[in-house]
Scaffold this active site. Structure first.
Site: not given
Length: 407
Positions: A14-15, A18-19, A45, A252, A311
């Protein structure tokens, strides 16, 4: 790049950016709609355009480019958070954001009961936390699996503590009586875990207002949209967090690989665009083989920090083996989007060895055999370059010599 439908998938934890990639594709146009095909309100995003910044959660990341969003049946919809996000978009100049949004009637609702249960379970894990965002995502999916189960059953390693009812959906918001029955059952089910919970009548009223404010779709909306123009499918999270291919239990409850998008397209052609940073990141608990505090110190993250439930924000060197694994899990990719190309002094880990990576684009194109279609040298839309067709053919990998069924 060409005008096929595009499926945007993160190749990390993730991160990956993508956005901003979706925003760049929509600004490059023409795009008739952004389709969300997995995840829920835990997406984060970031898009920065002309001094405006928004962290997209449920709205598609093409919103600042004026492109409407459709939330498919594979998305978990949280109407209260959606209303908050709509107000945030209005505050930065988007007129009537909810008019740009439509939602499949079959999408599951994430409610405050799910959120409270998710946080209670994560808190109870103590030092063995999974790295949940605390948004109720896994709990929504899990409750949706309980049809036909009873008190005392164990489903996906969690004991059923009450008598479950049918899971509430977006379509139920059009029928207050049906919605109230489902929310009453949900409240009774979760009372042993979270106590009394929120007041059901108030939720029914909120969800009825939500149904009045957005267009709720039925039938083959994906096909109608696909046949009327070019679609960009916006994925959430990354392949290394996928519910099937990620590293359990730090995953996820969502299908991150392109399978859902392909199912919605029903055989229509699309290109898979894999997104990666030039270095590795992870938010929260779980394996990060190339983690290096020096990388974290060199590349501070403006929009990421330590989350109460998720976290710490972590970073390390690019991991070539994990990148190839992610591509394999996707069934191959047709091109790359590479972000954070402004980072310097990069290294890459491959086969247990750490080496310098002076030219990330050349390295990644050589490693994966596909071209870089989107290149980003900073956080704003102006820093994202959408390129013409690559000179490479599609490559499918079989990591470690294993055959993998198409996804």
């Amino acid at each position: 790049m060409d005008r096929d439908h595009v499926i945007v998938v993160g190749l990390g934890f993730g991160d990956e950016g993508k956005g901003a990639v979706v925003d760049a594709l929509c600004a490059d146009g023409p795009v008739s709609a952004v389709v969300r095909f997995n995840g829920g309100a835990q997406a984060a995003h970031n898009v920065v355009v002309d001094g405006r910044h928004h962290t997209f959660s449920q709205f598609g990341s093409g919103t600042l480019a004026g492109v409407p969003t459709w939330l498919s049946r594979f998305v978990l919809v949280e109407p209260i958070a959606l209303a908050t996000e709509s107000r945030e978009l209005e505050a930065i100049g988007v007129a009537d954001p909810l008019s740009l949004l439509s939602v499949d009637a079959g999408a599951l609702l994430t409610t405050p009961f799910h959120v409270a249960a998710n946080r209670a379970r994560e808190n109870a894990r103590g030092a063995d936390r999974h790295g949940s965002c605390g948004k109720g995502i896994g709990e929504t999916v899990w409750y949706g699996l309980l049809d036909g189960h009873k008190l005392g059953d164990v489903v996906e390693e969690q004991e059923v503590l009450g008598e479950p009812g049918p899971a509430p959906t977006v379509g139920d918001c059009l029928d207050p009586r049906a919605l109230r029955r489902k929310l009453d059952a949900l409240a009774r089910f979760y009372e042993p875990l979270i106590g009394a919970g929120p007041e059901v009548d108030g939720l029914v009223e909120l969800y009825r207002a939500f149904a009045d404010a957005v267009r709720i779709t039925t039938g083959d909306e994906a096909g109608r949209l696909a046949d009327s123009g070019r679609l960009v499918f916006e994925g959430a999270q990354g392949v290394l967090l996928d519910e099937t291919y990620g590293f359990h239990p730090h995953t996820t409850w969502s299908t991150v690989v392109p399978r859902n998008a392909r199912e919605l397209l029903q055989g229509r052609s699309a290109r898979v665009l894999g997104v990666t940073r030039t270095y590795q990141t992870r938010h929260g608990a779980g394996p990060l083989p190339t983690e290096d505090p020096a990388v974290l110190a060199r590349f501070p993250e403006r929009h990421n920090g330590t989350g109460e439930f998720q976290g710490a924000w972590r970073a390390g060197h690019l991991d070539a083996d994990l990148l190839r694994y992610s591509v394999d899990c996707c069934g191959g990719i047709d091109g790359l989007a590479v972000t954070h190309l402004d980072a310097t002094g990069l290294k890459v880990a491959a086969g247990g060895e750490l080496a310098d990576m002076p030219d990330p684009i050349a390295y990644l194109e050589g490693l994966l055999g596909v071209g870089v279609l989107v290149a980003a040298t900073g956080p704003t839309r102006a820093d994202y370059e959408v390129r013409e067709n690559p000179r490479h053919d599609r490559v499918d990998f079989g990591v470690g010599g294993r055959d993998r069924a198409p996804v």
